[in-house]
Design a protein around this motif. Structure first.
Motif, PDB file in Angstrom:
ATOM      1  N   THR A  59     -49.372   2.946  51.031  1.00 60.87           N
ATOM      2  CA  THR A  59     -48.654   2.574  49.813  1.00 60.87           C
ATOM      3  C   THR A  59     -49.521   1.680  48.929  1.00 60.87           C
ATOM      4  OG1 THR A  59     -47.663   0.683  50.937  1.00 60.87           O
ATOM      5  CG2 THR A  59     -46.377   2.705  50.884  1.00 60.87           C
ATOM      6  N   PRO A  60     -49.505   1.928  47.633  1.00 63.82           N
ATOM      7  CA  PRO A  60     -50.264   1.068  46.721  1.00 63.82           C
ATOM      8  C   PRO A  60     -49.498  -0.229  46.460  1.00 63.82           C
ATOM      9  CG  PRO A  60     -49.186   2.819  45.512  1.00 63.82           C
ATOM     10  CD  PRO A  60     -48.877   3.042  46.962  1.00 63.82           C
ATOM     11  N   HIS A  61     -49.670  -1.200  47.362  1.00 60.79           N
ATOM     12  CA  HIS A  61     -48.877  -2.433  47.315  1.00 60.79           C
ATOM     13  C   HIS A  61     -49.057  -3.223  46.025  1.00 60.79           C
ATOM     14  CE1 HIS A  61     -52.763  -3.738  48.909  1.00 60.79           C
ATOM     15  NE2 HIS A  61     -52.482  -4.911  48.398  1.00 60.79           N
ATOM     16  N   ASP A  80     -47.427   7.429  43.688  1.00 62.26           N
ATOM     17  CA  ASP A  80     -47.794   8.825  43.432  1.00 62.26           C
ATOM     18  C   ASP A  80     -46.898   9.827  44.144  1.00 62.26           C
ATOM     19  OD1 ASP A  80     -50.003   8.224  41.770  1.00 62.26           O
ATOM     20  OD2 ASP A  80     -51.215   7.784  43.543  1.00 62.26           O
ATOM     21  N   TRP A  81     -46.309   9.446  45.275  1.00 56.86           N
ATOM     22  CA  TRP A  81     -45.565  10.380  46.122  1.00 56.86           C
ATOM     23  C   TRP A  81     -44.223   9.801  46.551  1.00 56.86           C
ATOM     24  CZ3 TRP A  81     -47.503  15.189  47.023  1.00 56.86           C
ATOM     25  CH2 TRP A  81     -48.859  15.380  46.761  1.00 56.86           C
ATOM     26  N   GLN A  82     -43.259  10.687  46.795  1.00 57.46           N
ATOM     27  CA  GLN A  82     -41.944  10.292  47.268  1.00 57.46           C
ATOM     28  C   GLN A  82     -42.033   9.601  48.629  1.00 57.46           C
ATOM     29  OE1 GLN A  82     -38.928   9.942  46.242  1.00 57.46           O
ATOM     30  NE2 GLN A  82     -37.949   9.589  48.197  1.00 57.46           N
ATOM     31  N   PHE A  83     -42.905  10.087  49.534  1.00 56.15           N
ATOM     32  CA  PHE A  83     -42.980   9.478  50.854  1.00 56.15           C
ATOM     33  C   PHE A  83     -43.375   8.005  50.752  1.00 56.15           C
ATOM     34  CE2 PHE A  83     -47.544  10.329  50.652  1.00 56.15           C
ATOM     35  CZ  PHE A  83     -48.095   9.280  51.372  1.00 56.15           C
ATOM     36  N   GLN A  84     -44.195   7.650  49.765  1.00 53.69           N
ATOM     37  CA  GLN A  84     -44.561   6.253  49.581  1.00 53.69           C
ATOM     38  C   GLN A  84     -43.343   5.420  49.192  1.00 53.69           C
ATOM     39  OE1 GLN A  84     -47.592   7.115  46.629  1.00 53.69           O
ATOM     40  NE2 GLN A  84     -49.216   6.545  48.080  1.00 53.69           N
ATOM     41  N   LYS A  85     -42.547   5.952  48.302  1.00 53.48           N
ATOM     42  CA  LYS A  85     -41.316   5.277  47.872  1.00 53.48           C
ATOM     43  C   LYS A  85     -40.380   5.084  49.066  1.00 53.48           C
ATOM     44  CE  LYS A  85     -37.443   5.949  44.671  1.00 53.48           C
ATOM     45  NZ  LYS A  85     -36.941   6.691  43.522  1.00 53.48           N
ATOM     46  N   SER A  86     -40.230   6.119  49.874  1.00 56.00           N
ATOM     47  CA  SER A  86     -39.338   6.062  51.036  1.00 56.00           C
ATOM     48  C   SER A  86     -39.838   5.099  52.105  1.00 56.00           C
ATOM     49  CB  SER A  86     -39.169   7.449  51.648  1.00 56.00           C
ATOM     50  OG  SER A  86     -38.585   8.327  50.731  1.00 56.00           O
ATOM     51  N   VAL A  87     -41.138   5.127  52.374  1.00 60.80           N
ATOM     52  CA  VAL A  87     -41.721   4.272  53.409  1.00 60.80           C
ATOM     53  C   VAL A  87     -41.557   2.807  53.048  1.00 60.80           C
ATOM     54  CG1 VAL A  87     -43.956   3.535  54.368  1.00 60.80           C
ATOM     55  CG2 VAL A  87     -43.324   5.930  54.393  1.00 60.80           C
ATOM     56  N   GLU A  89     -39.244   1.397  51.196  1.00 59.05           N
ATOM     57  CA  GLU A  89     -37.849   0.995  51.378  1.00 59.05           C
ATOM     58  C   GLU A  89     -37.496   0.887  52.857  1.00 59.05           C
ATOM     59  OE1 GLU A  89     -33.308   2.049  49.995  1.00 59.05           O
ATOM     60  OE2 GLU A  89     -34.896   3.487  49.552  1.00 59.05           O
ATOM     61  N   GLU A  90     -37.934   1.854  53.642  1.00 55.03           N
ATOM     62  CA  GLU A  90     -37.637   1.838  55.080  1.00 55.03           C
ATOM     63  C   GLU A  90     -38.238   0.607  55.750  1.00 55.03           C
ATOM     64  OE1 GLU A  90     -38.768   4.580  58.890  1.00 55.03           O
ATOM     65  OE2 GLU A  90     -38.264   5.613  57.020  1.00 55.03           O
ATOM     66  N   ASP A  91     -39.471   0.275  55.407  1.00 53.06           N
ATOM     67  CA  ASP A  91     -40.117  -0.900  55.982  1.00 53.06           C
ATOM     68  C   ASP A  91     -39.383  -2.189  55.620  1.00 53.06           C
ATOM     69  OD1 ASP A  91     -42.048   0.652  57.156  1.00 53.06           O
ATOM     70  OD2 ASP A  91     -43.632   0.141  55.733  1.00 53.06           O
ATOM     71  N   VAL A  92     -39.052  -2.338  54.352  1.00 53.46           N
ATOM     72  CA  VAL A  92     -38.391  -3.558  53.876  1.00 53.46           C
ATOM     73  C   VAL A  92     -36.987  -3.672  54.468  1.00 53.46           C
ATOM     74  CG1 VAL A  92     -37.474  -4.697  51.816  1.00 53.46           C
ATOM     75  CG2 VAL A  92     -39.787  -3.756  51.803  1.00 53.46           C
ATOM     76  N   ARG A  93     -36.303  -2.542  54.591  1.00 50.11           N
ATOM     77  CA  ARG A  93     -34.951  -2.533  55.140  1.00 50.11           C
ATOM     78  C   ARG A  93     -34.921  -3.101  56.567  1.00 50.11           C
ATOM     79  NH1 ARG A  93     -33.466   2.974  55.114  1.00 50.11           N
ATOM     80  NH2 ARG A  93     -33.203   2.847  52.891  1.00 50.11           N
ATOM     81  N   GLY A  94     -36.011  -2.955  57.303  1.00 49.61           N
ATOM     82  CA  GLY A  94     -36.073  -3.423  58.684  1.00 49.61           C
ATOM     83  C   GLY A  94     -36.371  -4.900  58.843  1.00 49.61           C
ATOM     84  N   LEU A  95     -36.642  -5.603  57.762  1.00 49.04           N
ATOM     85  CA  LEU A  95     -36.948  -7.030  57.856  1.00 49.04           C
ATOM     86  C   LEU A  95     -35.690  -7.857  58.141  1.00 49.04           C
ATOM     87  CD1 LEU A  95     -39.393  -7.476  54.842  1.00 49.04           C
ATOM     88  CD2 LEU A  95     -39.968  -7.492  57.271  1.00 49.04           C
ATOM     89  N   ALA A  96     -35.851  -8.880  58.950  1.00 49.48           N
ATOM     90  CA  ALA A  96     -34.737  -9.785  59.258  1.00 49.48           C
ATOM     91  C   ALA A  96     -34.254 -10.450  57.980  1.00 49.48           C
ATOM     92  CB  ALA A  96     -35.183 -10.839  60.265  1.00 49.48           C
ATOM     93  N   GLY A  97     -32.936 -10.543  57.820  1.00 44.70           N
ATOM     94  CA  GLY A  97     -32.338 -11.210  56.675  1.00 44.70           C
ATOM     95  C   GLY A  97     -32.015 -10.306  55.505  1.00 44.70           C
ATOM     96  N   VAL A  98     -32.522  -9.066  55.515  1.00 41.75           N
ATOM     97  CA  VAL A  98     -32.263  -8.141  54.414  1.00 41.75           C
ATOM     98  C   VAL A  98     -30.849  -7.576  54.558  1.00 41.75           C
ATOM     99  CG1 VAL A  98     -32.929  -5.953  53.338  1.00 41.75           C
ATOM    100  CG2 VAL A  98     -34.690  -7.546  54.123  1.00 41.75           C
ATOM    101  N   THR A  99     -30.033  -7.739  53.519  1.00 40.35           N
ATOM    102  CA  THR A  99     -28.648  -7.256  53.555  1.00 40.35           C
ATOM    103  C   THR A  99     -28.463  -5.952  52.794  1.00 40.35           C
ATOM    104  OG1 THR A  99     -28.096  -8.588  51.615  1.00 40.35           O
ATOM    105  CG2 THR A  99     -27.705  -9.591  53.774  1.00 40.35           C
ATOM    106  N   GLY A 100     -29.448  -5.567  51.998  1.00 38.20           N
ATOM    107  CA  GLY A 100     -29.370  -4.323  51.249  1.00 38.20           C
ATOM    108  C   GLY A 100     -30.642  -4.121  50.455  1.00 38.20           C
ATOM    109  N   THR A 101     -30.828  -2.879  49.988  1.00 39.28           N
ATOM    110  CA  THR A 101     -32.010  -2.575  49.182  1.00 39.28           C
ATOM    111  C   THR A 101     -31.629  -1.719  47.982  1.00 39.28           C
ATOM    112  OG1 THR A 101     -32.519  -0.625  50.519  1.00 39.28           O
ATOM    113  CG2 THR A 101     -33.649  -2.663  51.121  1.00 39.28           C
ATOM    114  N   SER A 102     -32.363  -1.898  46.907  1.00 46.06           N
ATOM    115  CA  SER A 102     -32.284  -1.029  45.732  1.00 46.06           C
ATOM    116  C   SER A 102     -33.703  -0.556  45.458  1.00 46.06           C
ATOM    117  CB  SER A 102     -31.755  -1.780  44.513  1.00 46.06           C
ATOM    118  OG  SER A 102     -30.435  -2.200  44.718  1.00 46.06           O
ATOM    119  N   ASN A 103     -33.905   0.753  45.509  1.00 48.89           N
ATOM    120  CA  ASN A 103     -35.233   1.302  45.328  1.00 48.89           C
ATOM    121  C   ASN A 103     -35.355   1.863  43.916  1.00 48.89           C
ATOM    122  OD1 ASN A 103     -37.726   2.497  45.519  1.00 48.89           O
ATOM    123  ND2 ASN A 103     -37.382   3.300  47.568  1.00 48.89           N
ATOM    124  N   GLU A 104     -35.977   1.112  43.043  1.00 46.43           N
ATOM    125  CA  GLU A 104     -36.170   1.509  41.655  1.00 46.43           C
ATOM    126  C   GLU A 104     -37.616   1.916  41.385  1.00 46.43           C
ATOM    127  OE1 GLU A 104     -34.728  -1.831  39.416  1.00 46.43           O
ATOM    128  OE2 GLU A 104     -32.689  -1.620  40.231  1.00 46.43           O
TER     129      GLU A 104
END
Length: 180
Positions: A59-61, A80-87, A89-104
Motif C-alpha cells: 500500500t502506498p502509505h 491504484d488498486w481495490q485490493f490496496q483499499k481493502s487491505v 481497511e482490514e488492517d486498521v479494523r484489527g487494531l485495538a480500540g477501533v470501533t468502526g471504519t469509513s473507507n473513503e
C-alpha cells in the motif's frame, strides 16, 4: 444483534452468516463496545495505524490519510488498486480500540471503457461457478462498473465483484447481481 469488543469480530460474524446456504439478506444489529481495560486513545490508534501502513509494502502509505474520532477511523487518499483499499481497511479494523471504519479511499482510473468491460468478461469467464453470459457489465465514466444478472449463491456473487475489481482502471463497482 448483540455486542462485540473489537470491530474485526463484527466483520467476522457478518462474513460467517453470508456463507450460510439460503441467506439472501442480513440485518446487522451488532454494536462494538471496547472493554474499558483495553481503552485506547484516538492519538494512539492514529499512531498505530500510521505505523502499520508504513510497514505494508503493498500500500502506498504516503498517499493515505488517517483520521480518528472516538475510536472511529476514517481513511482517505488515493491508491491504484481495490485490493490496496481493502487491505488498508482490514488492517486498521484489527487494531485495538477501533470501533468502526469509513473507507473513503479512491482508486485512480487508467483504462478505457471498452478495455475494462472486455477484461471483466474475460475474468468472469474463467470462474468455475459463474456463467458469464448471465452477467451484464456496464462501464460508465471514470471506471464506474455496474454488474447485473443472476448467480446461485453469495460466493458466486462475490466472485463476480472480485473479478471486476481485479481489472485495472475500475474505480467503483455497483454489484446488482441477484442470488436465485
Amino acid at each position: 444483534t448483540g455486542h462485540v469488543h473489537p470491530v474485526a469480530d463484527k466483520t467476522a460474524v457478518v462474513n460467517a452468516v453470508k456463507r450460510l446456504k439460503g441467506v439472501r439478506g442480513i440485518v446487522v444489529g451488532i454494536e462494538v463496545r471496547p472493554t474499558t481495560e483495553f481503552k485506547v486513545e484516538d492519538e494512539e490508534i492514529a499512531k498505530r495505524a500510521t505505523a502499520l501502513l508504513a510497514w505494508r509494502h503493498a500500500t502506498p502509505h504516503d498517499s493515505i490519510t488517517i483520521t480518528v474520532e472516538d475510536g472511529h477511523v476514517t481513511l482517505s487518499g488515493t491508491v491504484d488498486w481495490q485490493f490496496q483499499k481493502s487491505v488498508v481497511e482490514e488492517d486498521v479494523r484489527g487494531l485495538a480500540g477501533v470501533t468502526g471504519t469509513s473507507n473513503e479511499i479512491s482508486i485512480r482510473s487508467t483504462s478505457q471503457k471498452g478495455d475494462i468491460q472486455k477484461s471483466i468478461k474475460e475474468a468472469m469467464h474463467r470462474l468455475a461457478d459463474v456463467h458469464s453470459s448471465q452477467i451484464n457489465v456496464v462501464v460508465g465514466e471514470e471506471g464506474h462498473v455496474e454488474l447485473k444478472g443472476r448467480v446461485v449463491g453469495w460466493q458466486a456473487r462475490n466472485a463476480v465483484e472480485d473479478a471486476a475489481w481485479m481489472v485495472p482502471g475500475v474505480r467503483a463497482v455497483d454489484n446488482r447481481v441477484r442470488i436465485c
